[in-house]
Design a protein around this motif. Structure first.
Motif, short mmCIF file in Angstrom:
data_model
loop_
_atom_site.label_atom_id
_atom_site.label_comp_id
_atom_site.label_asym_id
_atom_site.label_seq_id
_atom_site.Cartn_x
_atom_site.Cartn_y
_atom_site.Cartn_z
N THR A 34 0.81 -1.22 0.00
CA THR A 34 0.00 0.00 0.00
C THR A 34 0.84 1.27 0.00
N ARG A 35 2.13 1.13 -0.09
CA ARG A 35 3.03 2.29 -0.01
C ARG A 35 2.74 3.10 1.26
N ALA A 36 2.79 2.41 2.38
CA ALA A 36 2.40 3.00 3.67
C ALA A 36 3.40 4.04 4.15
N GLY A 92 3.22 -0.23 -3.62
CA GLY A 92 2.00 0.51 -3.92
C GLY A 92 1.12 -0.17 -4.95
N GLY A 144 -2.30 4.42 -6.76
CA GLY A 144 -2.03 3.58 -7.92
C GLY A 144 -0.55 3.35 -8.19
N TYR A 145 -0.28 2.76 -9.35
CA TYR A 145 1.11 2.41 -9.68
C TYR A 145 1.96 3.67 -9.74
N ASP A 146 3.20 3.52 -9.34
CA ASP A 146 4.12 4.65 -9.26
C ASP A 146 4.71 4.91 -10.65
N SER A 184 1.99 9.90 -1.78
CA SER A 184 0.73 9.44 -2.35
C SER A 184 0.75 7.93 -2.43
N SER A 185 -0.45 7.33 -2.29
CA SER A 185 -0.59 5.89 -2.53
C SER A 185 -1.59 5.65 -3.65
#
Lengths: 474, 474
Positions: free
Chosen positions: A161-163, A212, B203-205, B200-201
């Motif tokens: 989740t890119r926490a 993420g 979606g894809y980076d 930010s979380s």
């Protein structure tokens, strides 16, 4: 921006795919007692801490090794059945819901520390280890892992989740702190991304692509993260303010001056009241900042002096210092329990949480307008924020017997997201998209960028078996 | 690891694709004087600062807007002809070579600052602006952009190669400092990735996917980067050491103690000699560290004292301080000119540069073994390094009339990369893969991860027109 409707944001698109008995048989043959079909186990794995619901997965495989994960994914691929990775179950946006059916792969038993490289400030772990377990395991090294989303989440889930959380203002998020991964791909193959080198220009940044991706591009089976030396000096303080605006303007100035503050959390008066009741504290029921300073003794002193000067300009009360580790722990535990304190304050309620993040200069505008709207709605709410990053959360406490409250709360969230996007912000600072924010992602990124995400998804998961129905419709 | 051969690393696979006259006609109709077919212009755009060669592109379009880029890509897509984005031409690994023919899109005229958001510590620029131009444009804001690869590279090019350089030890690389992009896709559509929010979380980076993709996934047409407050105090110092090992062990301890040093550059005695000759300096011809400290006056003093203590433990001489901005500039200019100083030291030579980066604990082992090999080779060389990150460069100065020297140098590079990979490092810390390191990338990432990169490339660029033949064979 799409119009807010109860249907659009309340109910994920449930489109169950067939889970053949042959797959269940094959899983049981391969995993034996590591595979559970029990109703309670399946239900536990079919929900998260959010308020959305879907039918549970058909089976849960408890992976104990990368090979277990690879074999489970290979079987799922063979039968074209969805797989949903499960860590600690603490996500908030419906990430774990089996909205297309399928099986859950629980990695919580994969919770070993594989190697501590204290001299390089890195550690390699299995994905099921939680952040608290990790910090416990490395406590004798003089190092720590700072990312702290509040919940005792699994490191794999935090990658997915890119926490971020309270320490991100100084130490960054999972985006900045994951160096390398081992990943099981949609075909059940095992790849590695990144190395333990601090930087690299070696090809596409697959590590950051996986971080993420919410389980939709691969199942994370190993994680190497950066560690930091425990600061020589730590001090924490609280400061109350006459208004939310005063607290926010103090924060903005702290950041704009480049003070390397480790934590700066906004807690509104509702949250303080709820936390006092839950944690038996007697904090002044006014908006407050809860701060922490890390560094050498001289640096901590310097930071604290600067911040006190700024706070007093905005009418902040004298700092109350938490100078012992025990006092600090008590304050931070109270902060981390704010969500539970809030939920307890309205028995039987369901909470939904907003998660916008805006450029720091727009924080006051974005936040204050939204506070006015929240107050006017009449729905009980609380507000907390990692305000040093421009990230804050309204928590709306909904009575499930009053469906209108959910519609109102979703409408408030919708207005808040629209406001944040118009200010150059994002619909999700740290919780992720899941099923709940798919419409918002489209509003934020635009159709072209979401199409690019879809193209990547199709290329890496042509059968659409990896946590399908999340982030975007396919 | 593949065996080193002259052919594998010296000659890119030249497979020229047809560039129809109809495309040239269409470009000239669309771009008029902005399109050049002149031999000298084409040749300038068909090479970089590296030593590899290929036939030049068939035409150069000088884009002055995002729409220009989009239209050029659309035409190229229509005729299935490669497009190679060109910024400042300072890449090193053959990134700009038209190994499959095609046209160059020069974005150097797109060098405007689009918006300065000083309160948010961000700036949005066109891709052709160079880092020096950018810092000049924001000099009145009290902020600066720290990423400094030495060359006055374009910001777009620095994104494309995931550049870093001397300040990365404190401020990170382009990976950490790019917030958002505008990108022209392979179909000529325009998308945006990321926002100005700090985290930010959502979606894809895609931002991180584009950063480091070397022009193979899209043409970057707008970049938002983070800025930093100019430090209140800056001081630079040099310190000579009795051996490279002493300098390296000093560096390792600085990093392991968590000193927030802003720059720590290793310069070997060969480099010092060359720099002295080129920049008319009288530095002691011994291995040295060139360091810079940023922070409050108290913090800078504290950092400097800690580092002096460490250095003296390893036999470092007393620091010589560069206390005025002019002295600092003179030292850093000398450092940045090390490459040119080296090339001048052997008239007519071609330089090839290594770029490994290893976990800091392995830096001494990796570097010292490689120094012994370099000394034994008899080829003139120099060694510089962003050693705080574990990244260093051997530069071999080759006589083009002695082909054996190139074979020897490539073999040394090959051994060095193998050593770095065995220590958990990377084949390229900051220069990128280009055509030169394709074999190394495979060794480092493994076939599965490179296949994943290929799958992404095919999905986003099905006609393989975006800088084809770079990073991996397709």
């Amino acid at each position: 921006m799409n119009a807010p409707t109860a249907a659009a944001h309340l109910l994920p698109q449930i489109q169950l795919r067939d889970v053949p008995q042959a797959l269940i048989d094959a899983l049981q043959a391969r995993f034996g007692a590591q595979c559970s079909l029990a109703q309670a186990v399946r239900e536990q794995h079919g929900r998260d801490e959010g308020s959305l619901q879907a039918p549970p997965p058909s089976a849960v495989a408890f992976a104990e090794s990368t090979q277990d994960v690879a074999d489970a994914v290979k079987l799922a691929s063979q039968y074209e059945v969805p797989v949903i990775p499960y860590g600690a179950g603490s996500s908030l946006e419906g990430h774990l819901l089996a909205v297309q059916g399928g099986i859950s792969i629980d990695v919580s038993r994969m919770n070993r520390v594989l190697s501590i490289n204290a001299d390089d400030l890195t550690v390699t772990v299995q994905p099921g280890i939680t952040r608290k377990q990790l910090n416990e395991a490395i406590k004798d090294t003089g190092l720590f892992f700072p990312i702290d989303p509040g919940a005792d989440a699994s490191i794999g889930g935090m990658c997915a989740t890119r926490a971020s959380g309270t320490n991100a203002v100084r130490y960054g998020t999972m985006r900045e702190n994951v160096l390398a991964l081992e990943v099981v791909t949609a075909s059940g193959d095992i790849i590695r991304t990144g190395t333990r080198a601090k930087k690299s220009s070696a090809g596409y940044d697959l590590t950051r692509l996986m971080v993420g991706s919410e389980g939709t591009l691969g199942v994370i089976t190993e994680v190497t993260v950066r560690l930091y030396p425990l600061p020589e000096a730590v001090s924490a303080a609280i400061c109350s303010f006459p208004s939310i605006e005063a607290a926010v303007r103090t924060t903005i100035q702290i950041i704009q001056l480049g003070v390397p503050i480790a934590r700066v959390e906004l807690i509104d008066r509702h949250s303080v009241r709820m936390v006092n009741a839950h944690s038996k504290l007697t904090l002044r029921e006014e908006p407050m900042l809860l701060m922490e300073f890390h560094g050498s003794p001289a640096s901590v002193k310097e930071q604290a002096e600067t911040v006190q000067d700024i706070a007093s300009e905005f009418g902040g009360n004298a700092f109350e210092w938490a100078s012992t580790p025990e006092e600090r722990t008590r304050l931070w535990t109270a902060r981390h329990n704010a969500y539970f304190a809030a939920v307890q304050s309205r028995p039987g309620c369901k909470a939904i949480s907003t998660d916008t993040c805006v450029p720091i200069s727009r924080l006051a505008d974005c936040l204050l307008e939204s506070v006015d709207e929240a107050e006017a709605s009449g729905i009980p709410y609380f507000l907390v924020g990692h305000v040093g990053d421009g990230n804050f959360h309204f928590g709306y406490l909904l009575d499930p017997n009053i469906p209108e409250e959910r519609v109102t709360a979703e409408a408030l969230n919708h207005k808040l997201v629209a406001r944040a996007l118009s200010m150059g912000g994002t619909c999700t600072g740290e919780h992720g998209v899941g099923v709940h924010k798919m419409g918002f992602l489209l509003d934020e990124a635009g159709a072209g960028a979401v199409d690019m995400m879809r193209a990547i998804k199709r290329a890496l998961d042509p059968k659409n078996i990896l946590n399908p129905g999340k982030i975007f419709a396919l």
